[in-house]
Design a protein around this motif. Structure first.
Motif, PDB file in Angstrom:
ATOM      1  N   VAL A  17      48.699  37.158  54.780  1.00 42.24           N
ATOM      2  CA  VAL A  17      48.254  37.354  53.398  1.00 42.24           C
ATOM      3  C   VAL A  17      46.940  36.616  53.150  1.00 42.24           C
ATOM      4  N   ILE A  18      46.851  35.373  53.635  1.00 43.40           N
ATOM      5  CA  ILE A  18      45.631  34.587  53.446  1.00 43.40           C
ATOM      6  C   ILE A  18      44.460  35.224  54.192  1.00 43.40           C
ATOM      7  N   GLU A  19      44.714  35.750  55.369  1.00 36.73           N
ATOM      8  CA  GLU A  19      43.663  36.417  56.126  1.00 36.73           C
ATOM      9  C   GLU A  19      43.195  37.679  55.407  1.00 36.73           C
ATOM     10  N   GLU A  20      44.129  38.390  54.763  1.00 33.91           N
ATOM     11  CA  GLU A  20      43.748  39.566  53.968  1.00 33.91           C
ATOM     12  C   GLU A  20      42.779  39.165  52.848  1.00 33.91           C
ATOM     13  N   ALA A  21      43.086  38.049  52.173  1.00 29.38           N
ATOM     14  CA  ALA A  21      42.223  37.565  51.098  1.00 29.38           C
ATOM     15  C   ALA A  21      40.878  37.107  51.645  1.00 29.38           C
ATOM     16  N   ALA A  22      40.893  36.423  52.789  1.00 27.76           N
ATOM     17  CA  ALA A  22      39.654  35.937  53.400  1.00 27.76           C
ATOM     18  C   ALA A  22      38.749  37.087  53.811  1.00 27.76           C
ATOM     19  N   GLU A  23      39.335  38.158  54.330  1.00 22.93           N
ATOM     20  CA  GLU A  23      38.545  39.323  54.731  1.00 22.93           C
ATOM     21  C   GLU A  23      37.875  39.964  53.519  1.00 22.93           C
ATOM     22  N   LEU A  24      38.589  40.027  52.390  1.00 23.50           N
ATOM     23  CA  LEU A  24      37.997  40.562  51.168  1.00 23.50           C
ATOM     24  C   LEU A  24      36.783  39.725  50.756  1.00 23.50           C
ATOM     25  N   GLY A  28      32.471  40.498  50.490  1.00 25.22           N
ATOM     26  CA  GLY A  28      31.769  40.408  49.211  1.00 25.22           C
ATOM     27  C   GLY A  28      32.628  40.717  48.009  1.00 25.22           C
ATOM     28  N   GLU A  29      33.952  40.848  48.214  1.00 28.11           N
ATOM     29  CA  GLU A  29      34.874  41.080  47.100  1.00 28.11           C
ATOM     30  C   GLU A  29      35.303  39.739  46.494  1.00 28.11           C
ATOM     31  N   VAL A  30      36.094  39.808  45.413  1.00 31.94           N
ATOM     32  CA  VAL A  30      36.584  38.595  44.757  1.00 31.94           C
ATOM     33  C   VAL A  30      38.108  38.576  44.787  1.00 31.94           C
ATOM     34  N   VAL A  31      38.662  37.366  44.849  1.00 34.86           N
ATOM     35  CA  VAL A  31      40.105  37.162  44.970  1.00 34.86           C
ATOM     36  C   VAL A  31      40.503  35.987  44.075  1.00 34.86           C
ATOM     37  N   ALA A  32      41.636  36.095  43.398  1.00 35.80           N
ATOM     38  CA  ALA A  32      42.162  34.971  42.626  1.00 35.80           C
ATOM     39  C   ALA A  32      43.105  34.159  43.501  1.00 35.80           C
ATOM     40  N   PHE A  33      43.004  32.836  43.404  1.00 37.84           N
ATOM     41  CA  PHE A  33      43.811  31.968  44.266  1.00 37.84           C
ATOM     42  C   PHE A  33      44.144  30.666  43.525  1.00 37.84           C
ATOM     43  N   PRO A  34      45.226  30.003  43.924  1.00 41.65           N
ATOM     44  CA  PRO A  34      45.613  28.766  43.241  1.00 41.65           C
ATOM     45  C   PRO A  34      44.791  27.576  43.731  1.00 41.65           C
ATOM     46  N   THR A  35      44.531  26.644  42.835  1.00 40.81           N
ATOM     47  CA  THR A  35      44.086  25.305  43.199  1.00 40.81           C
ATOM     48  C   THR A  35      45.017  24.343  42.472  1.00 40.81           C
ATOM     49  N   GLU A  36      44.847  23.042  42.682  1.00 44.36           N
ATOM     50  CA  GLU A  36      45.719  22.098  41.980  1.00 44.36           C
ATOM     51  C   GLU A  36      45.376  21.985  40.498  1.00 44.36           C
ATOM     52  N   THR A  37      44.178  22.433  40.094  1.00 40.48           N
ATOM     53  CA  THR A  37      43.761  22.314  38.693  1.00 40.48           C
ATOM     54  C   THR A  37      44.148  23.556  37.905  1.00 40.48           C
ATOM     55  N   VAL A  38      43.475  24.678  38.164  1.00 45.71           N
ATOM     56  CA  VAL A  38      43.807  25.983  37.590  1.00 45.71           C
ATOM     57  C   VAL A  38      43.571  27.036  38.675  1.00 45.71           C
ATOM     58  N   LYS A 167      40.866  44.632  37.512  1.00 39.29           N
ATOM     59  CA  LYS A 167      39.469  44.226  37.656  1.00 39.29           C
ATOM     60  C   LYS A 167      39.174  43.572  38.999  1.00 39.29           C
ATOM     61  N   ILE A 168      40.225  43.101  39.692  1.00 43.67           N
ATOM     62  CA  ILE A 168      40.049  42.454  40.994  1.00 43.67           C
ATOM     63  C   ILE A 168      41.097  43.013  41.956  1.00 43.67           C
ATOM     64  N   PRO A 169      40.851  42.952  43.270  1.00 38.08           N
ATOM     65  CA  PRO A 169      41.772  43.589  44.207  1.00 38.08           C
ATOM     66  C   PRO A 169      43.022  42.780  44.539  1.00 38.08           C
ATOM     67  N   LEU A 170      42.969  41.421  44.428  1.00 37.31           N
ATOM     68  CA  LEU A 170      44.073  40.622  44.962  1.00 37.31           C
ATOM     69  C   LEU A 170      44.224  39.303  44.210  1.00 37.31           C
ATOM     70  N   ILE A 171      45.488  38.929  43.978  1.00 35.43           N
ATOM     71  CA  ILE A 171      45.835  37.617  43.431  1.00 35.43           C
ATOM     72  C   ILE A 171      46.811  36.955  44.391  1.00 35.43           C
ATOM     73  N   LEU A 172      46.490  35.745  44.841  1.00 36.26           N
ATOM     74  CA  LEU A 172      47.422  34.954  45.643  1.00 36.26           C
ATOM     75  C   LEU A 172      48.257  34.098  44.688  1.00 36.26           C
ATOM     76  N   ASP A 173      49.565  34.291  44.719  1.00 33.32           N
ATOM     77  CA  ASP A 173      50.467  33.590  43.802  1.00 33.32           C
ATOM     78  C   ASP A 173      51.069  32.376  44.501  1.00 33.32           C
ATOM     79  N   GLY A 174      50.539  31.196  44.177  1.00 31.27           N
ATOM     80  CA  GLY A 174      51.062  29.964  44.745  1.00 31.27           C
ATOM     81  C   GLY A 174      51.946  29.195  43.793  1.00 31.27           C
ATOM     82  N   GLY A 175      52.411  29.848  42.707  1.00 33.68           N
ATOM     83  CA  GLY A 175      53.240  29.171  41.725  1.00 33.68           C
ATOM     84  C   GLY A 175      52.396  28.441  40.690  1.00 33.68           C
ATOM     85  N   ALA A 176      53.066  27.662  39.840  1.00 39.94           N
ATOM     86  CA  ALA A 176      52.371  26.911  38.797  1.00 39.94           C
ATOM     87  C   ALA A 176      51.536  25.790  39.411  1.00 39.94           C
TER      88      ALA A 176
END
Length: 350
Positions: A17-24, A28-38, A167-176
């Motif tokens: 899954v992470i490699e799929e996001a990295a390839e996007l 030049g595409e955009v991906v939503a991903f979790p960080t510890e802040t937001v 509006k974007i192709p992928l969201i990585l759901d890492g929880g809250a």
């Protein structure tokens, strides 16, 4: 565009899954991903077309700088022209973590990332998913918060889906997320260093680590020419759909009384009222929807809950929101910074 949601449970089991996001991101595409802040909305930090897609998806003004996210300290050298001693101390102590440093940029960083400035904002997130995504993408990732510009920042993947579905192709759901407000931003090109946005790392902590005083300045300076030096300085941010007013005072019961008075006035006009409160006083209000962000003695929890509560008021379709103030020392600075911007600087002090 279909927006896919991919859950990340154990990072070692989700490499595909992470490699799929990295390839996007490499494409030049955009991906939503979790960080510890937001949650962040990330694209290749060295490509102008990726930056344009970030701005377009968010509806974000292009003079609002983006933050470059890195996964290792050695990625820094290609992005900046110099690193002051104080910045080095701060990065060595707080990274990976919720600190963004502003340094002089190198020629490799496109101006579209920096809002046309000769400085660049950089941070190394503590979240494992974020750092693994950067490693797999093999480029610094430019990422503001993954929400529609001006709205409360997303602390859960479903918040991202609410704002950016289609509006974007992928969201990585890492929880809250753990922290719940954006990183502390410090401009180390100034002497003394300037805190442009308060966050989980406080002014007192920063000064103790770098051994120098800092200045807090969260507003545009006259010589900035209207261009913000960091995200969150110029435009309306973090706002729920309903108009919000903050009521401040040393006597908390007087604050409760004032908010109840304002609630009664709004009810007389047929309005539905929401109140944002602390645990200690949430039961004292007469509003239609009273939501608590936590105990005043536990400001870390208040930070973690703040954006979630602001978004919940949208779900409850209130017409106006009255919020208690949180002027507690240290972490209260970050909470109030977000509340004041969410309220559009509407405040009543009693």
């Amino acid at each position: 565009m279909e927006t896919k949601l991919r859950k990340i449970h154990q990072i070692e089991d989700c490499q595909e899954v992470i490699e799929e996001a990295a390839e996007l991101i490499r494409q030049g595409e955009v991906v939503a991903f979790p960080t510890e802040t937001v949650y962040g909305l990330g694209g290749n930090g060295l490509r102008e077309d990726a930056a344009k897609k970030i701005y377009q998806a968010k509806g974000r003004p292009s003079d609002n700088p983006l933050i470059l996210h890195i996964s290792r300290m050695d990625m820094l050298k290609d992005l900046v022209s110099e690193v002051p001693r104080t910045a080095r101390k701060a990065m060595e102590y707080f990274w990976p973590g919720p600190l963004t440093v502003i340094l002089r940029k190198s020629e490799q960083v496109p101006e579209c990332i920096t809002g046309g400035l000769d400085t660049v904002a950089i941070r190394m997130p503590a979240d494992e998913v974020a750092r693994e995504l950067i490693e797999c993408a093999k480029v610094p990732i430019a990422a503001p918060s993954a929400n529609t510009s001006g709205r409360p920042s997303p602390t859960k993947a479903e918040h991202v889906m609410d704002d950016l579905n289609g509006k974007i192709p992928l969201i990585l759901d890492g929880g809250a997320v753990k922290v719940g407000v954006e990183s502390t931003i410090v401009d180390f090109t100034e002497e003394p260093p300037v805190i442009l946005r308060p966050g989980r790392i406080t002014k007192e902590e920063m000064e103790r680590v770098i051994g120098e005083k800092t200045v807090m300045n969260t507003s545009l300076k006259a010589d900035d020419g209207g261009v913000p030096r960091a995200p969150g300085m110029k435009y309306k941010h973090y706002a729920p759909k309903a108009q919000m007013t903050i009521v401040l005072g040393q006597d908390q019961q007087a604050v409760v009384s004032k908010i109840n008075e304002l609630t009664e006035q709004e009810h007389s006009r047929g309005g539905k009222v929401g109140v944002l409160a602390a645990d200690e006083t949430a039961g004292d209000y007469e509003a239609d929807e009273v939501l608590s962000v936590g105990r005043r003695a536990d400001m870390e929890t208040v930070m973690a809950n703040l954006y979630d509560v602001l978004r919940e008021f949208d779900d409850k379709a209130v017409d106006v929101i009255y919020s208690e103030g949180f002027e507690e020392e240290s972490l209260g600075e970050a909470v109030m910074n977000r509340l004041v911007k969410a309220a559009g600087h509407r405040m009543i002090r009693i």
